[in-house]
Structures are given as C-alpha cells and as structure tokens.
Design an enzyme around this catalytic site. Structure first.
Site, mmCIF file in Angstrom:
data_model
loop_
_atom_site.group_PDB
_atom_site.id
_atom_site.type_symbol
_atom_site.label_atom_id
_atom_site.label_comp_id
_atom_site.label_asym_id
_atom_site.label_seq_id
_atom_site.Cartn_x
_atom_site.Cartn_y
_atom_site.Cartn_z
ATOM 1 N N HIS A 88 43.463 34.233 34.960
ATOM 2 C CA HIS A 88 43.666 35.017 33.754
ATOM 3 C C HIS A 88 45.164 35.247 33.551
ATOM 4 O O HIS A 88 45.968 34.935 34.432
ATOM 5 C CB HIS A 88 42.922 36.361 33.835
ATOM 6 C CG HIS A 88 43.337 37.203 34.995
ATOM 7 N ND1 HIS A 88 42.586 37.295 36.139
ATOM 8 C CD2 HIS A 88 44.430 37.951 35.202
ATOM 9 C CE1 HIS A 88 43.201 38.082 36.992
ATOM 10 N NE2 HIS A 88 44.335 38.495 36.452
HETATM 11 C C1 T46 Z 1 45.708 39.983 38.955
HETATM 12 C C2 T46 Z 1 45.275 39.385 40.239
HETATM 13 C C3 T46 Z 1 46.423 39.051 41.120
HETATM 14 C C4 T46 Z 1 39.426 47.507 38.659
HETATM 15 O O1 T46 Z 1 38.483 48.228 38.356
HETATM 16 N N1 T46 Z 1 40.676 48.029 38.811
HETATM 17 C C5 T46 Z 1 41.752 47.268 39.131
HETATM 18 O O2 T46 Z 1 42.870 47.817 39.269
HETATM 19 C C6 T46 Z 1 41.565 45.865 39.324
HETATM 20 C C7 T46 Z 1 42.754 44.994 39.683
HETATM 21 C C8 T46 Z 1 40.323 45.358 39.189
HETATM 22 N N2 T46 Z 1 39.270 46.165 38.880
HETATM 23 C C9 T46 Z 1 37.930 45.576 38.797
HETATM 24 C C10 T46 Z 1 37.701 44.618 37.645
HETATM 25 C C11 T46 Z 1 36.673 43.658 38.201
HETATM 26 O O3 T46 Z 1 35.377 44.199 37.995
HETATM 27 O O4 T46 Z 1 37.727 44.812 39.976
HETATM 28 C C12 T46 Z 1 36.962 43.654 39.704
HETATM 29 C C13 T46 Z 1 37.689 42.394 40.163
HETATM 30 O O5 T46 Z 1 38.851 42.186 39.334
HETATM 31 P P1 T46 Z 1 39.338 40.731 38.919
HETATM 32 O O6 T46 Z 1 38.195 39.841 38.694
HETATM 33 O O7 T46 Z 1 40.311 40.895 37.786
HETATM 34 O O8 T46 Z 1 40.118 40.274 40.253
HETATM 35 P P2 T46 Z 1 41.143 39.080 40.453
HETATM 36 O O9 T46 Z 1 41.408 39.010 41.917
HETATM 37 O O10 T46 Z 1 40.714 37.845 39.764
HETATM 38 O O11 T46 Z 1 42.499 39.584 39.702
HETATM 39 C C14 T46 Z 1 43.234 40.663 40.223
HETATM 40 C C15 T46 Z 1 43.758 41.554 39.089
HETATM 41 O O12 T46 Z 1 42.664 41.972 38.265
HETATM 42 C C16 T46 Z 1 44.754 40.843 38.222
HETATM 43 O O13 T46 Z 1 45.433 41.779 37.403
HETATM 44 O O14 T46 Z 1 46.764 39.669 38.443
HETATM 45 O O15 T46 Z 1 44.332 40.177 40.975
#
Ligand code: T46
Length: 131
Positions: free
Chosen positions: A48
């Site tokens: 993303h």
């Molecule tokens: C990024 C990369 C490096 C939250 O509720 N709060 C938060 O602060 C974050 C980061 C995530 N979430 C929830 C949203 C999703 O339901 O945690 C779940 C997993 O998040 P996501 O699929 O976005 O995870 P990654 O590892 O793909 O991405 C994360 C960060 O979201 C993003 O900003 O740059 O790590």
C-alpha cells in the site's frame, strides 16, 4: 528528507550493553504520533501507499527487505540493524518481504492510524499518486 534515506542512530554502548534513543524532530524528522511493531510475521506485508503519513522503519531484530516505489523509481533496501532507520515519506508504495524468523520491525509514524490515508490498490496508486 528523501524516501529511502537511512538514518544512522547514535548508539550509547558501555560495559552494561547498548541503548538507542529516538526523539521527534531530531533523529526522527517529524513529530511522533504513533509507534507500532510487527512480529511473528509469516509472509510479505505492506502493499500500500499513504497519502500523508511519514514513517521511520527500524528492524530491531532479524532482517527484512523493503521495496519502495515513488515517482523517482524503485528501491530495494535490506534492513538488519537496530541502529538504522529507513525514512519513508508520503505517496510511496511499500512492500516488506523476506522476513527472517523472529524478525521484529518497529515503525515510528507521523500520524495516528487512519484507514482513509491508505491507498491499497496498486492501480489506483499508479494512477493517482504517480501523476
Ligand atoms: C505500513 C507498514 C510498514 C491498526 O489498527 N493500527 C495501526 O496503527 C496499524 C499500523 C494497523 N492497524 C490495523 C489495521 C489492520 O486491520 O492492523 C491491521 C494490519 O494492518 P496492515 O494490514 O496495514 O499491516 P501492514 O503490515 O501491511 O502495514 C503496516 C502499516 O499499516 C503501514 O502503515 O507502512 O506496516
């Protein structure tokens, strides 16, 4: 600061061990609103971009390969040092690959969590963010 730049943190090491301090608007180039960390990772993550968010990513244990894409092109950076932070600005597609077992990645962020700041569709990113 340019996306992909590595920030080298000052390590305070003595006969007790080592310590690294992160400070907003100092070795972290923005005001810190949030910190989160990734662990027990079994597969690639990310895929993303963010419209506004700036982040510094620190691999505090293990190693990970971070792929970045913005209007300047593509970069691939291996993170495996607690004393290095990878700066990622806004409008950057990011992917995290090749987590070694036990890897822990800490991320320092400029904004609170806001799902509306995410672009999770690569075609939308290409169309909207790279125009
Ligand atoms: C990024 C990369 C490096 C939250 O509720 N709060 C938060 O602060 C974050 C980061 C995530 N979430 C929830 C949203 C999703 O339901 O945690 C779940 C997993 O998040 P996501 O699929 O976005 O995870 P990654 O590892 O793909 O991405 C994360 C960060 O979201 C993003 O900003 O740059 O790590």
């Amino acid at each position: 600061m340019n996306t992909g730049k590595i920030i080298n943190f000052n390590e305070f090491r003595d006969n007790r061990g080592a310590l690294i301090s992160l400070e907003e608007n100092s070795n972290i180039p923005f005001a810190i609103k949030r910190i989160y960390y990734l662990y027990d990772v079994l597969e690639s993550r990310g895929f993303h971009a963010h419209k506004q968010l700036e982040q510094v990513m620190i691999c505090v244990h293990g190693s990970v390969v971070v792929k970045l894409e913005d209007e300047t092109g593509n970069q691939s950076i291996k993170l495996n040092s607690k004393s290095e932070g990878l700066y990622i600005g806004s409008n950057v597609w990011r992917e995290m690959h090749e987590f070694t077992p036990g890897t822990i990645v800490m991320v320092v962020a400029s904004e609170k969590y806001d799902e509306s700041d995410y672009i999770r569709d690569y075609q939308v990113f290409k169309k909207e963010m790279l125009k």
